[in-house]
Design an enzyme around this catalytic site. Structure first.
Site, PDB file in Angstrom:
ATOM      1  N   GLY A   1      45.380  48.857  41.636  1.00  0.00           N
ATOM      2  CA  GLY A   1      45.577  48.608  40.225  1.00  0.00           C
ATOM      3  C   GLY A   1      46.940  48.306  39.886  1.00  0.00           C
ATOM      4  O   GLY A   1      47.064  47.929  38.773  1.00  0.00           O
TER       5      GLY A   1
ATOM      6  N   GLU B   1      45.248  51.714  47.274  1.00  0.00           N
ATOM      7  CA  GLU B   1      44.302  50.578  47.503  1.00  0.00           C
ATOM      8  C   GLU B   1      44.671  49.191  46.859  1.00  0.00           C
ATOM      9  O   GLU B   1      44.020  48.623  45.968  1.00  0.00           O
ATOM     10  CB  GLU B   1      42.885  50.821  47.303  1.00  0.00           C
ATOM     11  CG  GLU B   1      42.240  51.913  48.260  1.00  0.00           C
ATOM     12  CD  GLU B   1      40.939  52.380  47.553  1.00  0.00           C
ATOM     13  OE1 GLU B   1      40.224  52.874  48.460  1.00  0.00           O
ATOM     14  OE2 GLU B   1      40.536  52.162  46.467  1.00  0.00           O
ATOM     15  N   PRO B   2      45.720  48.795  47.251  1.00  0.00           N
ATOM     16  CA  PRO B   2      46.405  47.460  46.537  1.00  0.00           C
ATOM     17  C   PRO B   2      45.616  46.399  46.957  1.00  0.00           C
ATOM     18  O   PRO B   2      45.626  46.127  48.111  1.00  0.00           O
ATOM     19  CB  PRO B   2      48.014  47.710  46.923  1.00  0.00           C
ATOM     20  CG  PRO B   2      48.103  48.242  48.140  1.00  0.00           C
ATOM     21  CD  PRO B   2      46.971  49.316  48.233  1.00  0.00           C
TER      22      PRO B   2
ATOM     23  N   ARG C   1      45.674  43.255  44.368  1.00  0.00           N
ATOM     24  CA  ARG C   1      46.250  42.201  43.799  1.00  0.00           C
ATOM     25  C   ARG C   1      47.714  42.212  43.926  1.00  0.00           C
ATOM     26  O   ARG C   1      48.176  40.972  44.313  1.00  0.00           O
ATOM     27  CB  ARG C   1      46.208  42.267  42.094  1.00  0.00           C
ATOM     28  CG  ARG C   1      46.867  41.428  41.359  1.00  0.00           C
ATOM     29  CD  ARG C   1      46.723  41.978  39.893  1.00  0.00           C
ATOM     30  NE  ARG C   1      45.840  42.562  39.282  1.00  0.00           N
ATOM     31  CZ  ARG C   1      44.599  42.016  38.707  1.00  0.00           C
ATOM     32  NH1 ARG C   1      44.584  40.931  38.359  1.00  0.00           N
ATOM     33  NH2 ARG C   1      43.696  43.013  38.367  1.00  0.00           N
TER      34      ARG C   1
ATOM     35  N   ARG D   1      39.851  33.471  35.392  1.00  0.00           N
ATOM     36  CA  ARG D   1      40.373  34.702  34.791  1.00  0.00           C
ATOM     37  C   ARG D   1      41.005  34.646  33.445  1.00  0.00           C
ATOM     38  O   ARG D   1      40.908  35.649  32.472  1.00  0.00           O
ATOM     39  CB  ARG D   1      41.713  35.432  35.775  1.00  0.00           C
ATOM     40  CG  ARG D   1      41.283  35.994  37.107  1.00  0.00           C
ATOM     41  CD  ARG D   1      42.065  36.667  37.975  1.00  0.00           C
ATOM     42  NE  ARG D   1      42.443  37.723  37.186  1.00  0.00           N
ATOM     43  CZ  ARG D   1      43.617  38.125  36.561  1.00  0.00           C
ATOM     44  NH1 ARG D   1      44.160  37.109  36.423  1.00  0.00           N
ATOM     45  NH2 ARG D   1      43.757  39.203  35.883  1.00  0.00           N
TER      46      ARG D   1
ATOM     47  N   TYR E   1      39.229  36.961  31.106  1.00  0.00           N
ATOM     48  CA  TYR E   1      40.192  38.390  30.601  1.00  0.00           C
ATOM     49  C   TYR E   1      41.121  37.760  29.695  1.00  0.00           C
ATOM     50  O   TYR E   1      42.235  38.563  29.367  1.00  0.00           O
ATOM     51  CB  TYR E   1      40.754  38.701  31.855  1.00  0.00           C
ATOM     52  CG  TYR E   1      39.996  39.144  32.973  1.00  0.00           C
ATOM     53  CD1 TYR E   1      38.883  40.267  32.783  1.00  0.00           C
ATOM     54  CD2 TYR E   1      40.108  38.627  34.231  1.00  0.00           C
ATOM     55  CE1 TYR E   1      38.140  40.295  33.790  1.00  0.00           C
ATOM     56  CE2 TYR E   1      39.106  39.096  35.270  1.00  0.00           C
ATOM     57  CZ  TYR E   1      38.315  39.942  35.021  1.00  0.00           C
ATOM     58  OH  TYR E   1      37.591  40.347  36.143  1.00  0.00           O
TER      59      TYR E   1
ATOM     60  N   CYS F   1      32.125  21.564  31.812  1.00  0.00           N
ATOM     61  CA  CYS F   1      31.539  21.046  30.506  1.00  0.00           C
ATOM     62  C   CYS F   1      31.457  22.382  29.254  1.00  0.00           C
ATOM     63  O   CYS F   1      30.444  22.641  28.755  1.00  0.00           O
ATOM     64  CB  CYS F   1      30.265  20.858  30.579  1.00  0.00           C
ATOM     65  SG  CYS F   1      30.194  19.242  31.657  1.00  0.00           S
TER      66      CYS F   1
ATOM     67  N   TYR G   1      41.611  37.413  43.165  1.00  0.00           N
ATOM     68  CA  TYR G   1      40.557  37.353  42.303  1.00  0.00           C
ATOM     69  C   TYR G   1      40.518  35.702  41.525  1.00  0.00           C
ATOM     70  O   TYR G   1      39.926  35.834  40.480  1.00  0.00           O
ATOM     71  CB  TYR G   1      40.588  38.251  40.930  1.00  0.00           C
ATOM     72  CG  TYR G   1      41.011  39.674  41.268  1.00  0.00           C
ATOM     73  CD1 TYR G   1      39.698  40.247  41.897  1.00  0.00           C
ATOM     74  CD2 TYR G   1      42.000  40.212  41.293  1.00  0.00           C
ATOM     75  CE1 TYR G   1      39.857  41.521  42.303  1.00  0.00           C
ATOM     76  CE2 TYR G   1      41.995  41.748  41.907  1.00  0.00           C
ATOM     77  CZ  TYR G   1      41.010  42.328  42.335  1.00  0.00           C
ATOM     78  OH  TYR G   1      41.013  43.663  42.842  1.00  0.00           O
TER      79      TYR G   1
HETATM   80  N1  LLP Z   1      40.235  50.078  44.643  1.00  0.00           N
HETATM   81  C1  LLP Z   1      39.080  49.976  43.821  1.00  0.00           C
HETATM   82  C2  LLP Z   1      38.299  51.306  44.032  1.00  0.00           C
HETATM   83  C3  LLP Z   1      38.790  49.113  43.140  1.00  0.00           C
HETATM   84  O1  LLP Z   1      37.693  49.226  42.382  1.00  0.00           O
HETATM   85  C4  LLP Z   1      39.734  48.049  42.946  1.00  0.00           C
HETATM   86  C5  LLP Z   1      39.848  47.048  42.219  1.00  0.00           C
HETATM   87  C6  LLP Z   1      40.845  47.996  43.818  1.00  0.00           C
HETATM   88  C7  LLP Z   1      41.081  49.184  44.730  1.00  0.00           C
HETATM   89  C8  LLP Z   1      41.847  46.982  43.713  1.00  0.00           C
HETATM   90  O2  LLP Z   1      42.421  47.001  42.578  1.00  0.00           O
HETATM   91  P1  LLP Z   1      43.868  45.932  42.497  1.00  0.00           P
HETATM   92  O3  LLP Z   1      45.193  46.433  43.268  1.00  0.00           O
HETATM   93  O4  LLP Z   1      43.511  44.736  43.039  1.00  0.00           O
HETATM   94  O5  LLP Z   1      44.125  45.843  41.046  1.00  0.00           O
HETATM   95  N2  LLP Z   1      38.490  40.841  38.848  1.00  0.00           N
HETATM   96  C9  LLP Z   1      39.693  41.625  37.930  1.00  0.00           C
HETATM   97  C10 LLP Z   1      39.795  42.933  38.818  1.00  0.00           C
HETATM   98  C11 LLP Z   1      38.841  43.907  39.012  1.00  0.00           C
HETATM   99  C12 LLP Z   1      39.315  44.724  39.800  1.00  0.00           C
HETATM  100  C13 LLP Z   1      38.253  45.879  40.580  1.00  0.00           C
HETATM  101  N3  LLP Z   1      38.586  46.735  41.187  1.00  0.00           N
HETATM  102  C14 LLP Z   1      40.769  40.750  37.765  1.00  0.00           C
HETATM  103  O6  LLP Z   1      40.704  39.584  38.154  1.00  0.00           O
HETATM  104  O7  LLP Z   1      41.901  41.014  37.208  1.00  0.00           O
END
Ligand code: LLP
Length: 463
Positions: A278, A320-321, A323, A360, A364, A391, A421
């Site tokens: 996150g 768990e990075p 993004r 996105r 969002y 379209c 994403y």
């Molecule tokens: N771990 C778990 C359990 C998760 O559900 C997620 C993301 C991550 C790690 C990785 O999160 P990150 O570090 O990538 O933020 N589609 C959305 C993001 C959805 C994220 C869902 N879970 C977007 O485009 O912003």
């Protein structure tokens, strides 16, 4: 997601229907290193290059639109996360951000683990040779097939998300004669937003088992009572594109609180905690992300402090990075098709992709930046909206951006920070062909995910 209003004046007068745009940079040709992959630069000729490759050559060879990924940057970010967290912690890359066989190999080589959340992601991880013990399986509704495949493969961790799933994983493991390590996904009552977090009394979303009300504690009781499951720890993920560490600190404190309760009730000290992903990245120059070492220190300090206060041994931490590793490593390369000036409003610049390769912005309200990539320009800044070829009017790639007023069809545009994403959420809307992912490294470019063809589309259409 990241959205800020700025009071600077637009080029076309005061009529700004939505009033949100990033002010024109003093030099439209400049590149903010926080937003671009490490090896991106503007060459003496004025065009962008990445990994030593001129984007004009990439466009010629691979076509547009294309996601262009800086492999050295991806690897460097993996190493930065690994080094920041050190040998007593594990970094699981979240495959949902972007996954391909090449990426799995890079992760493996750089010593990262992998979080998958579907059978498809698990299959990709295994096909590319990720050792199963370094894979964690997530998901709030894993099928029996997915669970069976994961247990059979010997994944190192299944993160269970409901009472039904505890029973299902236990059943599958028993049938296969295994003792499956599991973590319990808990909801800690912290809802994280982009720049803030809101502590909520109770959770109203589909993931995990709530700490409040005792569901999480009940899940611990059930898992501990099942022979075929080995409870290794507690998992919490509070959201995405987060800049403020405060939400993670509350989460860490509450997870350690549960470990303390478990020790007091069962006499068991769980050896692991996972605080999820996150961490936010810079999509525009307005975003100010934390570095991995700051994140590692903040999380490590809080976990250590809370454990010392509770008299617990410090558990092994994992994160768990997704993004934060892949996001900044890629940009999308588009070709401009039309330039339409709406007098007094803005100029609409249509590119050869759109919401099918980057949903996105539409989904969002995400903000992106953009630059003219095939040449430098000294022309005046022109308030622009970069739109796709789909379209519908919501087909926007970059809502508000300044581009040089001499922009013309045939120019190449690059939209940075599209590594996460974008390809993974790409669609075939309007039967668009999903773009390729081109990995560039040390003056060489290769396709790691090829462009879809019309044959690919028709192959699925068996009517
Ligand atoms: N771990 C778990 C359990 C998760 O559900 C997620 C993301 C991550 C790690 C990785 O999160 P990150 O570090 O990538 O933020 N589609 C959305 C993001 C959805 C994220 C869902 N879970 C977007 O485009 O912003």
């Amino acid at each position: 997601m990241s959205r800020s209003a700025h009071p600077a004046g637009p080029r076309h007068g005061d009529v700004l229907p939505e009033g949100h745009y990033t002010p024109p940079p003093s030099d439209l040709n400049s590149l903010d290193p926080r937003v671009w992959a490490q090896t991106v630069e503007r060459t003496a000729e004025g065009a962008l290059s990445v990994g030593g490759m001129d984007v004009r050559r990439l466009a010629e060879e691979f076509g547009t639109p294309a996601y262009v990924m800086d492999e050295n940057d991806f690897r460097a970010r993996c190493r930065a996360w690994r080094e920041a967290f050190g040998p007593d912690a594990d970094v699981f890359y979240a495959g949902k951000a972007f996954l391909s066989r090449a990426v799995v190999r890079w992760l493996h080589e750089e010593g990262l683990n992998l979080d998958v959340c579907s059978g498809g992601e698990l299959a990709t991880a295994l096909a590319a040779g990720m050792p199963p013990e370094r894979i964690a399986l997530h998901g709030n509704n894993k099928s029996m097939e997915e669970i069976t495949r994961a247990v059979e493969a010997g994944v190192g961790r299944i993160v269970v998300d409901s009472f039904q799933e505890i029973a299902r994983v236990a059943h599958v493991a028993r049938r296969l004669g295994r003792r499956q390590p599991v973590q319990i996904r808990v909801t800690v009552g912290v809802e994280a937003h982009t720049h803030e977090f809101i502590a909520t009394a109770h959770e109203d979303q589909k993931f995990g088992l709530a700490l409040a009300g005792g569901q999480a504690a009940e899940a611990v009781r059930r898992v501990l009572g099942l022979e075929s499951l080995e409870l290794t720890g507690i998992h919490s993920h509070i959201g995405s594109q987060i800049f403020d560490m405060a939400g993670f600190e509350v989460s860490a404190r509450r997870v350690v609180g549960l470990l303390t309760e478990v020790r007091d009730e069962h006499g068991v000290e769980l050896p692991e905690i996972d605080l999820g992903g996150g961490l936010g990245i810079a999509y525009t120059s307005e975003d100010d992300p934390r570095e991995p070492h700051e994140i590692a220190k903040a999380l490590g300090d809080i976990v250590t402090r809370e454990c010392e206060a509770a008299g617990l041994a410090v558990p092994r931490l994992s994160v768990e990075p997704g993004r934060a590793i892949v996001g900044p490593t890629a940009f999308t390369l588009y070709e401009v098709g039309t330039v339409k000036e709406l007098e007094g409003l803005r100029t609409y610049v249509s590119v050869d992709g759109g919401m099918s390769d980057n949903i996105r912005t539409a989904l969002y309200d995400a903000e992106y930046s953009v630059t003219l990539a095939s040449r430098a320009s000294e022309a005046e800044p022109m308030l622009s909206r970069v739109v796709g070829k789909h379209c519908e009017s919501g087909d926007i790639v970059v809502r508000d951006a300044f581009l040089p007023a001499d922009l013309a069809p045939g120019d190449l545009l690059a939209v940075p920070a599209t590594g996460a994403y974008c390809r993974s959420m790409a669609s075939n809307y309007n039967h668009a062909l999903r773009p390729p992912v081109i990995a560039v490294r040390d003056g060489e470019a290769r396709t790691i995910v090829r462009r879809e063809t019309e044959e690919d589309l028709l192959r699925l259409d068996v009517g």
